[in-house]
Design a protein around this motif. Structure first.
Motif, PDB file in Angstrom:
ATOM      1  N   PRO A  38       3.554   7.840  -0.645  1.00 53.29           N
ATOM      2  CA  PRO A  38       3.784   9.281  -0.482  1.00 53.29           C
ATOM      3  C   PRO A  38       2.678  10.114  -1.147  1.00 53.29           C
ATOM      4  N   TYR A  39       2.172   9.630  -2.298  1.00 50.51           N
ATOM      5  CA  TYR A  39       1.067  10.317  -2.971  1.00 50.51           C
ATOM      6  C   TYR A  39      -0.175  10.337  -2.082  1.00 50.51           C
ATOM      7  N   ASP A  40      -0.477   9.203  -1.435  1.00 51.77           N
ATOM      8  CA  ASP A  40      -1.632   9.124  -0.532  1.00 51.77           C
ATOM      9  C   ASP A  40      -1.494  10.133   0.603  1.00 51.77           C
ATOM     10  N   PHE A  41      -0.277  10.223   1.175  1.00 54.31           N
ATOM     11  CA  PHE A  41      -0.070  11.137   2.298  1.00 54.31           C
ATOM     12  C   PHE A  41      -0.320  12.584   1.883  1.00 54.31           C
ATOM     13  N   ILE A  42       0.250  12.974   0.735  1.00 54.92           N
ATOM     14  CA  ILE A  42       0.044  14.338   0.248  1.00 54.92           C
ATOM     15  C   ILE A  42      -1.437  14.614   0.044  1.00 54.92           C
ATOM     16  N   GLN A  43      -2.151  13.652  -0.533  1.00 50.73           N
ATOM     17  CA  GLN A  43      -3.592  13.812  -0.728  1.00 50.73           C
ATOM     18  C   GLN A  43      -4.313  13.953   0.610  1.00 50.73           C
ATOM     19  N   ALA A  44      -3.886  13.173   1.602  1.00 48.51           N
ATOM     20  CA  ALA A  44      -4.566  13.169   2.902  1.00 48.51           C
ATOM     21  C   ALA A  44      -4.443  14.502   3.630  1.00 48.51           C
ATOM     22  N   VAL A  45      -3.349  15.253   3.378  1.00 48.84           N
ATOM     23  CA  VAL A  45      -3.166  16.526   4.086  1.00 48.84           C
ATOM     24  C   VAL A  45      -3.516  17.740   3.228  1.00 48.84           C
ATOM     25  N   THR A  46      -3.865  17.527   1.961  1.00 47.42           N
ATOM     26  CA  THR A  46      -4.208  18.664   1.102  1.00 47.42           C
ATOM     27  C   THR A  46      -5.586  18.549   0.455  1.00 47.42           C
ATOM     28  N   SER A  47      -6.240  17.394   0.579  1.00 52.60           N
ATOM     29  CA  SER A  47      -7.539  17.190  -0.073  1.00 52.60           C
ATOM     30  C   SER A  47      -8.557  16.669   0.929  1.00 52.60           C
ATOM     31  N   ASP A  48      -9.822  16.932   0.623  1.00 52.57           N
ATOM     32  CA  ASP A  48     -10.895  16.453   1.501  1.00 52.57           C
ATOM     33  C   ASP A  48     -11.170  14.966   1.295  1.00 52.57           C
ATOM     34  N   GLU A  49     -11.037  14.503   0.067  1.00 51.81           N
ATOM     35  CA  GLU A  49     -11.312  13.111  -0.262  1.00 51.81           C
ATOM     36  C   GLU A  49     -10.215  12.577  -1.190  1.00 51.81           C
ATOM     37  N   PRO A  50      -9.975  11.258  -1.193  1.00 46.57           N
ATOM     38  CA  PRO A  50      -8.988  10.691  -2.128  1.00 46.57           C
ATOM     39  C   PRO A  50      -9.422  10.948  -3.572  1.00 46.57           C
ATOM     40  N   LYS A  51      -8.462  11.271  -4.426  1.00 46.48           N
ATOM     41  CA  LYS A  51      -8.792  11.492  -5.842  1.00 46.48           C
ATOM     42  C   LYS A  51      -9.051  10.174  -6.547  1.00 46.48           C
ATOM     43  N   ARG A  52      -8.438   9.124  -6.016  1.00 54.71           N
ATOM     44  CA  ARG A  52      -8.673   7.803  -6.598  1.00 54.71           C
ATOM     45  C   ARG A  52      -9.537   7.006  -5.647  1.00 54.71           C
ATOM     46  N   LYS A  53     -10.613   6.483  -6.130  1.00 55.66           N
ATOM     47  CA  LYS A  53     -11.535   5.735  -5.284  1.00 55.66           C
ATOM     48  C   LYS A  53     -10.990   4.337  -5.032  1.00 55.66           C
ATOM     49  N   HIS A  54     -10.291   4.153  -3.908  1.00 54.50           N
ATOM     50  CA  HIS A  54      -9.815   2.804  -3.617  1.00 54.50           C
ATOM     51  C   HIS A  54     -10.402   2.284  -2.315  1.00 54.50           C
ATOM     52  N   GLU A  55     -10.806   3.159  -1.406  1.00 47.95           N
ATOM     53  CA  GLU A  55     -11.408   2.773  -0.139  1.00 47.95           C
ATOM     54  C   GLU A  55     -10.589   1.722   0.603  1.00 47.95           C
ATOM     55  N   PHE A  56     -10.748   1.696   1.901  1.00 45.96           N
ATOM     56  CA  PHE A  56      -9.922   0.848   2.749  1.00 45.96           C
ATOM     57  C   PHE A  56     -10.138  -0.637   2.528  1.00 45.96           C
TER      58      PHE A  56
END
Length: 384
Positions: A38-56
């Protein structure tokens, strides 16, 4: 490890922009399939980039017992709220098709909630069960097959595994003979395709589909830990309304610093995000000169404007009917047209602020064509 990472990076070339964004923000992997928290989803719709660098290629692998423990903490639908995703934070899993479904919700007016519910309620009994909801998986998968980039079949198969949890394409459950046109959006895809499912073999295969998929936070939230509960319209409506409110609250609070209002300039910043406007500084400078004294935008005003944006299609039709689309309009005309077309009342201060942002030549008139073009981008968060 280097070879594996290179392969996964190459998959980005075969992904659509939505798939690329999902892969960039998804931080969990289970049996080869990527999931968002859920944290990832919120970040994806409110931020330009992930706050935590985890990459796919560096998503955290979850074990089955860890996944089950996460799902055990999912609240039932009647305990939902506009803080659901924030409360769950990292304790939840969202699949790619559910990510697309949630994006659909964010851009729909309240009047569209009933349409969405009816699309899932394929037997018309005013309740949606887990099998009916899983139609979503098949419909979105089929749409993506039409959009897949041609090329290395092995890479495409790896991408399908990441997004859908299967290695090779399955037979479509939808009747697509003579159907060449790709619908404009996932919402259109749902609207056009769910009615066809009644005439497909999905009902016969529903148990197989259900057993082959891992449970997710949404499935447990909607249908309980055993998957036997049913979803009524009131609960479905509340979930969709809560999600829209939660995302808007997060965007608002990120600028308000604990205050009851955000500045007009902050409102302009939020409004111009994800749009095709290259030189936002000219819009901001124009607004600063036109509104020398800051009054602030309340959350109620902020929310009402985005409710209007979710009704943008109806507003556009109304403007064309009244022949406003071919000329600039004033504040009173705009405010009245918004209310007549959408039922949303915008405050005079909010309308004045919008005009000051977009009224570049400062004649107190709004260029309808330019405004609509920019707002369509903002509504769809850059994925028109």
């Amino acid at each position: 490890v280097t070879e594996n990472r290179s392969d996964l990076e190459d998959l980005h070339l075969y992904a659509t922009p939505r798939e690329q964004r999902f892969r960039r923000f998804a931080s969990l992997e289970f049996e080869g399939q990527l999931y968002m928290t859920p944290y990832d989803f919120i970040q994806a719709v409110t931020s330009d980039e992930p706050k935590r660098k985890h990459e796919f290629y560096n998503a955290k692998s979850a074990r089955e017992n860890e996944l089950n423990q996460i799902l055990m903490e999912t609240p039932p639908i009647w305990k939902g709220s506009s803080k659901l995703f924030r409360n769950l934070n990292e304790k939840g899993v969202i699949s790619y098709t559910e990510y697309l479904f949630l994006l659909c919700i964010l851009t729909k007016p309240h009047a569209g909630f009933r349409i969405a519910f009816n699309m899932f309620d394929t037997d018309g009994n005013e309740m949606v069960d887990k099998k009916e909801f899983l139609v979503l998986q098949e419909i979105f998968r089929k749409k993506n097959e039409k959009r897949e980039k041609r090329g290395d079949e092995e890479k495409r198969a790896m991408l399908r595994l990441q997004l859908y949890g299967y290695h090779t394409p399955t037979n479509s459950v939808l009747k697509t003979e003579g159907e060449d046109l790709v619908p404009r959006s996932y919402w259109d895809t749902l609207r056009r395709s769910t009615s066809q499912v009644l005439f497909s073999d999905l009902a016969e295969r529903a148990d197989d589909i259900s057993s082959s998929l891992s449970d997710t936070t949404l499935l447990v939230h909607f249908f309980g830990k055993k998957g036997k509960a049913e979803l009524n319209f009131e609960d479905f409506y509340r979930f969709m309304d809560n999600l829209q409110t939660e995302v808007l609250e997060i965007e608002f609070l990120s600028y308000s610093n604990g205050m009851n209002t955000i500045s007009e300039e902050d409102f302009a910043h939020i409004l111009l995000r994800y749009t095709n406007v290259e030189n936002t500084s000219s819009y901001l400078e124009n607004m600063r000169c036109s509104i020398p004294e800051e009054k602030g935008i309340t959350f109620e005003e902020f929310r009402s404007f985005f409710q209007f944006l979710n009704n943008l299609e109806d507003f556009t039709i109304a403007m064309q009917m009244y022949n406003f689309a071919s000329r600039s309009i004033g504040q009173d005309e705009f405010k009245r047209a918004v209310y007549v077309a959408t039922g949303v009342k915008l405050s005079s201060h909010l309308v004045n602020t919008v005009f000051k942002i977009f009224d570049v030549d400062r004649d107190d008139q709004l260029s309808y064509k330019e405004f609509i073009g920019i707002m369509k981008d903002r509504l769809n968060r850059g994925f028109r």
